[in-house]
Scaffold this motif. Structure first.
Motif, PDB file in Angstrom:
ATOM      1  N   TYR A  73       0.853  -1.190   0.000  1.00 57.64           N
ATOM      2  CA  TYR A  73       0.000   0.000   0.000  1.00 57.64           C
ATOM      3  C   TYR A  73       0.888   1.240   0.000  1.00 57.64           C
ATOM      4  CZ  TYR A  73      -3.701  -3.253   1.125  1.00 57.64           C
ATOM      5  OH  TYR A  73      -4.582  -4.305   1.082  1.00 57.64           O
ATOM      6  N   GLU A  74       0.614   2.152  -0.908  1.00 60.95           N
ATOM      7  CA  GLU A  74       1.413   3.376  -1.009  1.00 60.95           C
ATOM      8  C   GLU A  74       1.256   4.226   0.250  1.00 60.95           C
ATOM      9  OE1 GLU A  74       2.081   6.917  -4.241  1.00 60.95           O
ATOM     10  OE2 GLU A  74       0.040   6.232  -3.898  1.00 60.95           O
ATOM     11  N   ASP A  75       2.368   4.713   0.745  1.00 60.04           N
ATOM     12  CA  ASP A  75       2.370   5.632   1.875  1.00 60.04           C
ATOM     13  C   ASP A  75       2.587   7.030   1.299  1.00 60.04           C
ATOM     14  OD1 ASP A  75       2.785   7.191   4.112  1.00 60.04           O
ATOM     15  OD2 ASP A  75       4.240   5.830   5.030  1.00 60.04           O
ATOM     16  N   THR A  76       1.514   7.780   1.133  1.00 63.21           N
ATOM     17  CA  THR A  76       1.606   9.099   0.492  1.00 63.21           C
ATOM     18  C   THR A  76       2.314  10.131   1.367  1.00 63.21           C
ATOM     19  OG1 THR A  76      -0.630   9.626   1.255  1.00 63.21           O
ATOM     20  CG2 THR A  76      -0.417   8.735  -0.974  1.00 63.21           C
ATOM     21  N   SER A  77       2.591   9.798   2.617  1.00 63.50           N
ATOM     22  CA  SER A  77       3.321  10.734   3.476  1.00 63.50           C
ATOM     23  C   SER A  77       4.830  10.691   3.198  1.00 63.50           C
ATOM     24  CB  SER A  77       3.054  10.440   4.951  1.00 63.50           C
ATOM     25  OG  SER A  77       3.673   9.226   5.337  1.00 63.50           O
ATOM     26  N   LYS A  78       5.293   9.691   2.489  1.00 65.55           N
ATOM     27  CA  LYS A  78       6.719   9.556   2.182  1.00 65.55           C
ATOM     28  C   LYS A  78       7.068  10.372   0.937  1.00 65.55           C
ATOM     29  CE  LYS A  78       7.598   6.267   5.231  1.00 65.55           C
ATOM     30  NZ  LYS A  78       8.656   6.195   6.168  1.00 65.55           N
ATOM     31  N   PRO A  79       8.111  11.177   1.001  1.00 62.76           N
ATOM     32  CA  PRO A  79       8.465  12.021  -0.150  1.00 62.76           C
ATOM     33  C   PRO A  79       8.810  11.224  -1.407  1.00 62.76           C
ATOM     34  CG  PRO A  79      10.089  12.244   1.626  1.00 62.76           C
ATOM     35  CD  PRO A  79       8.981  11.378   2.136  1.00 62.76           C
ATOM     36  N   GLU A  80       9.357  10.023  -1.264  1.00 62.37           N
ATOM     37  CA  GLU A  80       9.693   9.241  -2.447  1.00 62.37           C
ATOM     38  C   GLU A  80       8.465   8.820  -3.255  1.00 62.37           C
ATOM     39  OE1 GLU A  80      10.127   6.364   1.132  1.00 62.37           O
ATOM     40  OE2 GLU A  80      10.565   8.449   0.704  1.00 62.37           O
ATOM     41  N   ASN A  81       7.302   8.815  -2.600  1.00 58.30           N
ATOM     42  CA  ASN A  81       6.074   8.463  -3.310  1.00 58.30           C
ATOM     43  C   ASN A  81       5.419   9.666  -3.985  1.00 58.30           C
ATOM     44  OD1 ASN A  81       6.242   5.735  -2.730  1.00 58.30           O
ATOM     45  ND2 ASN A  81       5.281   6.008  -0.747  1.00 58.30           N
ATOM     46  N   PHE A  83       7.336  11.553  -6.060  1.00 55.31           N
ATOM     47  CA  PHE A  83       8.151  11.768  -7.256  1.00 55.31           C
ATOM     48  C   PHE A  83       7.438  11.265  -8.496  1.00 55.31           C
ATOM     49  CE2 PHE A  83      11.503  10.330 -10.194  1.00 55.31           C
ATOM     50  CZ  PHE A  83      12.098  11.558 -10.440  1.00 55.31           C
ATOM     51  N   ARG A  84       7.360  12.104  -9.496  1.00 57.68           N
ATOM     52  CA  ARG A  84       6.783  11.745 -10.791  1.00 57.68           C
ATOM     53  C   ARG A  84       7.768  12.165 -11.870  1.00 57.68           C
ATOM     54  NH1 ARG A  84       4.257   9.379  -7.590  1.00 57.68           N
ATOM     55  NH2 ARG A  84       2.035   9.340  -7.267  1.00 57.68           N
TER      56      ARG A  84
END
Length: 98
Positions: A73-81, A83-84
């Motif tokens: 499950y994506e953790d949207t609080s992490k900055p690496e998630n 990145f686009r």
């Protein structure tokens, strides 16, 4: 922090067309995961480390490490998630013939 890490291999005796099939197989795993609310991150960066991966997972010599994939499950609080990457516009690399 994905709870699942997958390593994908393919039989080295298969022809190039099998790699196209394999890509579609990987994409279907990714689409199925999204359909169940999960996220994936395919990682070709694992392939060069086949010598380290092979003994840990008991991968036979006739198999080639294709890639790895994180699943969770994506953790949207992490900055690496957040990145686009930039994408080239469709018209820069596709030609439609009618």
């Amino acid at each position: 922090d994905a709870p699942v890490g997958l390593i994908f291999t393919v039989d080295r005796r298969l022809n190039k067309g099998s790699w196209i099939d394999y890509g579609m197989f990987l994409q279907n795993i990714m689409v199925a995961a999204r359909g169940r609310g999960l996220h994936t991150c395919p990682q070709a960066a694992f392939a060069p480390y086949h010598r380290q991966i092979r003994p840990v997972l008991d991968i036979p010599d006739e198999e080639i490490v294709v890639c790895g994939m994180a699943l969770g499950y994506e953790d949207t609080s992490k900055p690496e998630n957040e990145f686009r990457t930039d994408r080239a516009p469709l018209e820069d690399w596709v030609t439609f013939a009618t």
